[in-house]
Design a protein around this motif. Structure first.
Motif, PDB file in Angstrom:
ATOM      1  N   UNK A  16      -4.324   7.774  -3.706  1.00  9.25           N
ATOM      2  CA  UNK A  16      -4.434   6.949  -2.494  1.00  9.25           C
ATOM      3  C   UNK A  16      -5.644   6.029  -2.590  1.00  9.25           C
ATOM      4  N   UNK A  17      -6.779   6.588  -2.969  1.00 12.35           N
ATOM      5  CA  UNK A  17      -7.997   5.778  -2.981  1.00 12.35           C
ATOM      6  C   UNK A  17      -7.943   4.692  -4.049  1.00 12.35           C
TER       7      UNK A  17
ATOM      8  N   UNK B 135     -14.140   5.434  -2.812  1.00 17.80           N
ATOM      9  CA  UNK B 135     -15.070   6.538  -2.548  1.00 17.80           C
ATOM     10  C   UNK B 135     -14.762   7.802  -3.353  1.00 17.80           C
TER      11      UNK B 135
ATOM     12  N   UNK C 217      -5.455   2.008  -2.844  1.00 20.69           N
ATOM     13  CA  UNK C 217      -6.020   1.167  -1.788  1.00 20.69           C
ATOM     14  C   UNK C 217      -7.064   0.212  -2.363  1.00 20.69           C
TER      15      UNK C 217
ATOM     16  N   UNK D 111     -11.629   6.237   4.674  1.00 22.34           N
ATOM     17  CA  UNK D 111     -10.686   5.607   3.746  1.00 22.34           C
ATOM     18  C   UNK D 111      -9.363   6.359   3.641  1.00 22.34           C
ATOM     19  N   UNK D 112      -9.269   7.544   4.255  1.00 24.08           N
ATOM     20  CA  UNK D 112      -8.019   8.300   4.150  1.00 24.08           C
ATOM     21  C   UNK D 112      -6.935   7.754   5.093  1.00 24.08           C
ATOM     22  N   UNK D 113      -7.257   6.748   5.885  1.00 26.12           N
ATOM     23  CA  UNK D 113      -6.266   6.110   6.764  1.00 26.12           C
ATOM     24  C   UNK D 113      -5.044   5.714   5.946  1.00 26.12           C
TER      25      UNK D 113
ATOM     26  N   UNK E 178       0.809  -1.219   0.000  1.00 27.72           N
ATOM     27  CA  UNK E 178       0.000   0.000   0.000  1.00 27.72           C
ATOM     28  C   UNK E 178       0.844   1.272   0.000  1.00 27.72           C
TER      29      UNK E 178
ATOM     30  N   UNK F 145      -6.759  13.226  -2.916  1.00 31.09           N
ATOM     31  CA  UNK F 145      -6.134  11.937  -2.588  1.00 31.09           C
ATOM     32  C   UNK F 145      -6.596  10.834  -3.532  1.00 31.09           C
TER      33      UNK F 145
ATOM     34  N   UNK G 191     -15.234   8.257   2.518  1.00 31.80           N
ATOM     35  CA  UNK G 191     -13.937   8.809   2.110  1.00 31.80           C
ATOM     36  C   UNK G 191     -13.096   9.166   3.331  1.00 31.80           C
ATOM     37  N   UNK G 192     -13.709   9.846   4.289  1.00 36.79           N
ATOM     38  CA  UNK G 192     -12.956  10.246   5.488  1.00 36.79           C
ATOM     39  C   UNK G 192     -12.338   9.026   6.176  1.00 36.79           C
TER      40      UNK G 192
END
Lengths: 666, 266
Positions: free
Chosen positions: A164-165, A133, A168, B176-178, A69, A161, B173-174
């Motif tokens: 990132x999404x 998302x 992931x 998933x930002x981990x 990741x 981001x 989304x919030x």
């Protein structure tokens, strides 16, 4: 060497369908007996590993980070393009194809780019199904925004981001297959050689970064998804560990390296703050939707600003030069990256830079604060709102759109970008060049593939914003899984490949010798010293502007750095354990060789196109001047054993569907 | 029991420029070795440097002196990859809020400061070397259920076929930002990973795509989390405060609800 690109016959929009209909298949029982190694776990690698494992192949996936990741795709901010035409603004597969070819300054392959545009819509469907998302509007449907070099809104995003999404999402697909035992994950492993037996890639040599063990891994095919080589410049927006080693070692074993001088300098990055600088941080291209770029119109103002005697906010409108809007009225602040970067350099070189080093321009949101503020006042019916109230409302809107980027800027620069314009300067961001691949994404080593930024095929001499994510996922989810079968169909009776073959022994030996020689040179100077020196030379002479004289000088300097490096670099610590300095040293050795090749490639290409700007070849207005009748080809370099004497092979570029024109954004 | 032995190493001690710092750094040769704090005097530190750039300067000096540099995890240096992981003066990612170590700048410290730098400390994260730890437990939790079981064929519904209310999409989304850095575990006195797991469970629980497997997912992920030796949440809330992405502990509550629903369903 004859380069066969394997582009299928027939009309452009039917090539990929035709290919898929006729490519050979491997039946499920046979897939279980076939091993595939995927190196790198960014968007291309993670999506390829997940897809191949789902299909039934036995996959080994390697990453040098502690987890898949972490791959640097994670840092992509702005978005991913797809020809969905949800906005009903006239977008189509053809338009995405056309924009990409034009954006790449007519130096990419039509068939590859069309396929990319064709599968782009599928990517969005796939990612949504995986639970990515994306940003949505109030009706619950997906939202889009606009990026440079296009006149439609086709960019899907997840705030700042998106990378990132998406990563992931691919990582979760990969995790599912690891859980099922279909992928063996080798984290903290670095590939150090491809093993070629009878002309076919049969495995790799890798170093376990925790134990230091040198390992042999065999497979029926190897896919290199190892990203770009921007860190050759030392300072870039790439992660610290991003490197060219896997690709370069494949190059040394026979994979050609294509267009290495095509590198992308991104216009909006945070400027260098001092000698300690270790990397640069990007400010997303999406900011150019609402920010206006300018420098002072008069030199005395620029000097006063540099001496901190004048604040940018004190400068009247008629004393500012919004140079992109002035030079390119049709696209304005949303010109492609190469054009915007060069324009910034031109102003700074002319003495209009605005920070202490003179290497920064302003990215100013003041007019957006006012525009959005007035809109809000109208929506809320506040017809008597004061100017301050309007600006405050406008700042709120901008905060919702770009809040995380503004915050990131403030952390690094310690200035509040809501109160004073951002200072930005171009920085190395992406490399369009890479391993030469055919239509099937196979390199010139049979059974060795390159996907994502590691290959050269889709972005020509300049990549458009939000297209890197698209290409990485297209290659990994939708292209390689189809094309690899066409090769592996011949491997169903090969059986397990032994790692005792003499080629494995020799390759392992080679790696061990390199490590030992690095340790035993009695050097005293840290590796970073050489890397910084190399990066400075390449930035100065093979960066935003290149010239024959400069490139020749750079080549001779790089040769000196190589000699110095092998004599004087000090590798502390142990061989048989965690040793980040050893990792760096091996990467820098390869960057030195690649750097020399980049300069050679730039020297050989006597024209300007996209990110490659030769000072000798420009129009009177300072725009890039292509020389199509001579240089309309892919330069594919062959390693000869001597890094200073590569052989140039040419793949002519044929445009059947697009009229090659001078690129204009005016 | 770890014995503390202090070495004193002076690096680049130019008293005129920049800050002079005393660093007390955890040094540990490998997972089996006993670690110790080692003291370094570092001079000429610019307030514009990032914390990791300050560590680069320290390491440059150590290499030049023929000593072993300090090993630490880092990669993107812009706060998104989740690789950097230092416990600085007793706080994960240092004194500031909403940032990772790589985003911390030396302007947050002052001349003459003593800075303690340690690795994440948790049973679930064994030390590999110095400040570098093994966080593969997080990957294994993800592998146990942190996904939607859909193949990557691209032959799915059109992306706009299922509208998702904006509020749900934003909340997902919030969560998933981990970035999976592990600061939550390092900060928690119980060594709990529930903020990490809760964030992933929540992302999928909030989206229609995640619904078909929601019960199996939460059960499998929690089971793996327990097997890895992470502790339980006792509502202290330190994880939320030190999370560089400010992930809300609401996600832990949502995970507990999902877990209960899954159990009730049997």
């Amino acid at each position: 060497m004859e380069l066969i690109n394997k582009i299928p016959d027939g009309p452009l929009d039917q090539k990929w369908t035709k290919y898929k209909n006729t490519a050979r298949l491997v039946n499920p029982a046979n897939k279980r007996n076939i091993d595939v190694i995927v190196v790198g776990t960014g968007l291309a690698g993670a999506s390829a590993a997940a897809s191949l494992a789902e299909m039934g192949y036995k996959v080994k996936a390697l990453c040098f980070q502690d987890s898949p990741r972490r791959a640097h795709s994670i840092a992509a901010q702005g978005g991913i393009n797809a020809a969905k035409n949800y906005m009903n603004d006239g977008d189509s597969t053809y338009r995405l194809f056309y924009d990409t070819i034009k954006g790449g300054d007519y130096r990419s392959r039509e068939a590859n780019v069309y396929r990319l545009a064709e599968v782009s819509a599928n990517i969005i469907d796939q990612c949504v199904a995986q639970g990515v998302p994306f940003a949505r509007d109030y009706g619950g449907l997906l939202d889009n925004r606009s990026f440079g070099g296009t006149q439609v809104s086709r960019t899907f995003y997840a705030k700042g981001q998106t990378g990132q999404q998406l990563l992931l999402g691919a990582y979760s697909a990969m995790s599912r297959q690891i859980g099922k035992g279909n992928i063996t994950l080798l984290n903290r492993h670095e590939m150090l050689d491809v093993v070629v037996i009878d002309g076919k890639a049969r495995g790799i040599i890798a170093r376990n970064l925790v134990t230091g063990a040198i390992e042999r891994h065999s497979a029926h095919a190897v896919a290199l998804c190892t990203g770009g080589y921007g860190n050759v410049f030392f300072l870039s927006t790439n992660a610290m560990g991003s490197n060219v080693t896997a690709a370069w070692r494949a190059h040394k074993r026979g994979a050609l390296m294509a267009n290495p001088c095509f590198t992308q300098i991104h216009p909006t990055c945070i400027p260098v703050s001092g000698d300690h600088q270790s990397k640069l941080t990007l400010m997303s291209e999406s900011l150019r939707n609402d920010g206006r770029i300018w420098v002072p119109k008069f030199k005395e103002d620029a000097e006063a600003i540099r001496a901190k005697k004048l604040k940018p906010t004190d400068l009247a409108e008629d004393r500012r030069d919004y140079y992109l809007e002035r030079r390119y009225p049709a696209f304005g602040n949303l010109v492609p990256r190469d054009v915007a970067s060069r324009a910034a350099k031109e102003r700074c070189d002319a003495g209009f830079g605005v920070n202490a080093t003179g290497e920064a321009v302003y990215l100013d949101f003041a007019s957006s604060f006012e525009r959005y503020g007035k809109q809000q006042a109208t929506v809320k019916g506040l017809h008597n709102a004061t100017h301050d109230e309007i600006i405050a409302m406008g700042k709120k809107v901008v905060e919702q759109k770009y809040g995380n980027l503004f915050q990131m800027y403030e952390q690094i620069v310690a200035e509040n970008p809501y109160e004073t314009p951002m200072m930005i300067y171009p920085a190395v961001h992406y490399t369009m060049g890479g391993l030469w691949v055919d239509y099937e994404l196979m390199t010139t080593i049979k059974g060795c593939y390159a996907c994502g930024e590691a290959n050269f095929s889709d972005h020509g001499a300049n990549r458009l914003g939000a297209s890197a994510l698209m290409q990485g996922l297209a290659d990994g989810y939708f292209v390689l899984p189809y094309t690899i079968g066409n090769y592996l169909a011949d491997e169903i009776s090969t059986g397990k490949i032994s790692t005792d073959a003499p080629e494995f022994v020799a390759a392992e030996d080679n790696v061990r010798k390199q490590i030992e020689s690095l340790f035993n040179n009695n050097g005293t100077v840290p590796v970073d010293h050489f890397h910084r020196k190399l990066g400075k030379i390449i930035w100065d002479y093979c960066g935003m502007a290149r010239s024959e004289e400069g490139l020749k000088f750079a080549i001779s300097e790089i040769q000196k750095i190589r000699e110095d490096f092998f004599k004087n670099a000090r590798i502390p610590g142990v061989q048989n354990g965690m040793n980040p300095e050893l990792e760096k040293a091996m990467r820098v050795a390869d960057f030195i060789d690649l750097g020399e090749l980049m300069c050679k490639d730039a020297l050989e290409r006597n024209e300007s196109c996209g990110g490659h700007f030769r000072e000798e070849y420009q129009t009177e207005e300072g725009e890039a001047l292509r020389v199509d009748d001579v240089y309309n080809y892919v330069a594919a370099w062959e390693f000869t054993g001597n890094p200073s004497a590569p052989i140039l092979n040419k793949e002519p570029l044929v445009y059947d569907n697009i009229k090659v024109q001078s690129r204009s954004y005016k | 029991m770890t014995t503390l032995k202090y070495n004193h190493v002076v690096i680049n001690n130019n008293m005129e420029n920049g800050m002079n710092l005393t660093l007390k750094v955890w040094r540990q040769a490998n997972a089996e070795a006993q670690g110790q704090m080692t003291e370094y005097k570092l001079g000429n530190v610019s307030p514009d440097m990032s914390f990791l750039e300050m560590m680069d300067v320290l390491n440059d000096g150590l290499i030049r002196k023929g000593e072993d540099p300090v090993t630490f995890d880092h990669d993107c240096r812009e706060g998104i990859c989740g690789m950097c992981s230092m416990f600085i003066n007793g706080e994960a990612h240092g004194p500031n809020r909403g940032v990772t170590t790589c985003q911390l700048h030396m302007r947050s410290f002052k001349d003459g400061d003593t800075i303690y730098i340690e690795p994440w400390r948790s049973a679930g994260f064994p030390v590999i070397k110095d400040l570098m730890v093994d966080r593969s437990a997080f990957d294994r939790i993800q592998q146990a259920g942190g996904f939607v079981s859909v193949n990557t064929s691209g032959r799915t519904l059109d992306a706009n076929a299922i509208p998702v209310p904006k509020a749900d999409a934003d909340k997902a989304f919030d969560a998933a930002t981990c970035i999976g850095c592990g600061a939550c575990v390092a900060t928690c006195p119980n060594g709990s990973a529930m903020l990490f797991v809760g964030a992933k469970v929540s992302q999928f629980a909030l989206l229609p795509q995640g619904h078909p497997e929601r019960h199996d997912r939460v059960e499998n992920m929690v089971k793996q989390m327990d097997a890895e030796g992470f502790g339980n949440c006792s509502n202290i809330g330190a994880c939320e405060v030190k999370c560089p992405k400010s992930i809300s502990i609401e996600n832990i509550a949502r995970m507990n609800r999902e877990y209960m629903a899954a159990n009730l369903k049997g």
